[in-house]
Write a protein that holds these residues in place. Structure first.
Motif, PDB file in Angstrom:
ATOM      1  N   GLU A  41      44.839  34.435  37.700  1.00 58.89           N
ATOM      2  CA  GLU A  41      44.071  35.656  37.902  1.00 58.89           C
ATOM      3  C   GLU A  41      43.673  36.364  36.609  1.00 58.89           C
ATOM      4  OE1 GLU A  41      46.217  38.142  40.583  1.00 58.89           O
ATOM      5  OE2 GLU A  41      46.164  36.688  42.225  1.00 58.89           O
ATOM      6  N   HIS A  42      43.733  35.690  35.493  1.00 55.81           N
ATOM      7  CA  HIS A  42      43.298  36.310  34.246  1.00 55.81           C
ATOM      8  C   HIS A  42      41.948  35.746  33.837  1.00 55.81           C
ATOM      9  CE1 HIS A  42      47.095  38.288  33.871  1.00 55.81           C
ATOM     10  NE2 HIS A  42      47.756  37.150  33.845  1.00 55.81           N
ATOM     11  N   ALA A  43      41.084  36.632  33.362  1.00 53.15           N
ATOM     12  CA  ALA A  43      39.749  36.214  32.941  1.00 53.15           C
ATOM     13  C   ALA A  43      39.328  37.033  31.735  1.00 53.15           C
ATOM     14  CB  ALA A  43      38.746  36.403  34.085  1.00 53.15           C
ATOM     15  N   GLY A  44      38.321  36.535  31.016  1.00 54.76           N
ATOM     16  CA  GLY A  44      37.821  37.266  29.856  1.00 54.76           C
ATOM     17  C   GLY A  44      38.891  37.434  28.800  1.00 54.76           C
ATOM     18  N   PHE A  45      38.939  38.602  28.192  1.00 53.49           N
ATOM     19  CA  PHE A  45      39.893  38.812  27.098  1.00 53.49           C
ATOM     20  C   PHE A  45      41.332  38.793  27.579  1.00 53.49           C
ATOM     21  CE2 PHE A  45      39.824  43.151  28.614  1.00 53.49           C
ATOM     22  CZ  PHE A  45      41.070  43.660  28.270  1.00 53.49           C
ATOM     23  N   GLN A 255      49.314  46.148  40.773  1.00 54.76           N
ATOM     24  CA  GLN A 255      48.823  46.270  42.144  1.00 54.76           C
ATOM     25  C   GLN A 255      47.476  46.985  42.193  1.00 54.76           C
ATOM     26  OE1 GLN A 255      51.743  47.784  44.913  1.00 54.76           O
ATOM     27  NE2 GLN A 255      53.371  46.479  44.106  1.00 54.76           N
ATOM     28  N   ALA A 256      47.234  47.839  41.203  1.00 54.55           N
ATOM     29  CA  ALA A 256      45.948  48.541  41.124  1.00 54.55           C
ATOM     30  C   ALA A 256      44.861  47.676  40.499  1.00 54.55           C
ATOM     31  CB  ALA A 256      46.109  49.831  40.314  1.00 54.55           C
ATOM     32  N   GLY A 257      45.237  46.480  40.025  1.00 51.69           N
ATOM     33  CA  GLY A 257      44.252  45.547  39.507  1.00 51.69           C
ATOM     34  C   GLY A 257      44.150  45.453  38.007  1.00 51.69           C
TER      35      GLY A 257
END
Length: 303
Positions: A41-45, A255-257
């Motif tokens: 779930e990690h993307a970009g920087f 949890q807040a993203g």
């Protein structure tokens, strides 16, 4: 350790040794599960855990924001670089932490300005003509954009040192305009740091940046207020000073993203402890992606 096919039928573990020669069994399913967890779930920087603070240290010297610091830390594996940004006295946007006399002395640049100038901002010419520690190249925002173009897998995190709301707006207007003029695609690799909701409104009135970091060192908001703000405004990441780090806050932000970074961390032991609380990464002068990755695996193996 001998090579082994982890996907060979019925192979679920293998024997290896630690640095002291002690033998132990490793269940490869645990390792693969951990590796998957670390990147999901990690993307970009946020795929990177290291944010090089003020471009990172160069030859052991921090806070330079110098071109050589960028290049040295890129070679060490850094791909995300935090840069301090200020205006010169004649309106140019440059990479510098502050104009104070003490900071000028720290960078060994006393010769660059007259004594009577004190801690006032420098002219652009003074800034560009004065090497840092007698050796390193000062950069302006256009130089930073050149680096982003030259190193297409990098990101820049802005640390705006201007405090006046009008100056903050002017800074982001100039920063954004110059990026658009050079190459609009660069904007996707510029990550603005904000300090409050007013700054966020100002930023989004100028350009819809895809990634934003909310840094907490200037806020007195409660944990609940911070979590609600992040969730409401779709903030990508939150940077916490050490005295704000807690398991419940980190989990609430997850949890807040948002992912969490902590600043400024230069010790592997501290980094490992924060990682176990769910922290994603660190602003650092000296730590590398490789060191953090190795430390994480050792923690799983309990070495």
């Amino acid at each position: 350790m001998q090579g082994i096919d982890l996907y060979e039928k019925d192979v679920t573990s293998y024997e290896t040794t630690d640095c002291c020669g002690h033998s132990f069994n490793v269940d490869w399913r645990v390792l693969l599960a951990y590796k998957g967890k670390s990147t999901e779930e990690h993307a970009g920087f946020t795929t990177h855990r290291v944010i090089s603070h003020a471009m990172g240290a160069v030859d052991g010297l921090a806070y330079t924001n110098a071109r050589e610091a960028f290049v040295e830390n890129y070679k060490k594996g850094s791909r995300v670089f935090e840069i301090d940004l200020m205006f010169t006295s004649d309106g140019h946007l440059v990479a510098r932490h502050e104009w104070t006399e003490s900071f000028t002395e720290q960078l060994q640049q006393e010769h660059a300005v007259a004594t009577e100038q004190g801690g006032k901002s420098w002219s652009y010419e003074q800034f560009k003509d004065s090497l840092i520690h007698g050796s390193y190249t000062p950069v302006d925002w256009k130089d930073v954009l050149d680096l982003l173009e030259l190193y297409p897998d990098t990101y820049v995190v802005t640390d705006t040192k201007e405090q006046n709301p009008a100056q903050i707006k002017q800074l982001f207007v100039q920063l954004t305009r110059q990026a658009q003029e050079k190459n609009p695609n660069l904007l996707s690799r510029i990550v603005p740091q904000i300090y409050n909701e007013e700054m966020l409104r100002t930023l989004r009135s100028i350009y819809p940046y895809t990634s934003i970091i909310y840094t907490l060192y200037a806020t007195k908001d409660t944990d609940d207020q911070i979590i609600r703000f992040v969730q409401k405004h779709d903030i990508t990441a939150v940077t916490l000073p050490e005295d704000r780090v807690s398991g419940p806050l980190v989990e609430g932000l997850r949890q807040a993203g948002a992912v969490c970074y902590v600043n400024t961390i230069n010790e592997l032991k501290a980094a490992a402890e924060y990682e176990q609380m769910g922290v994603r990464g660190f602003y650092t002068d000296v730590l590398t992606e490789r060191e953090l990755s190795k430390r994480s695996w050792l923690y799983v193996l309990q070495l």
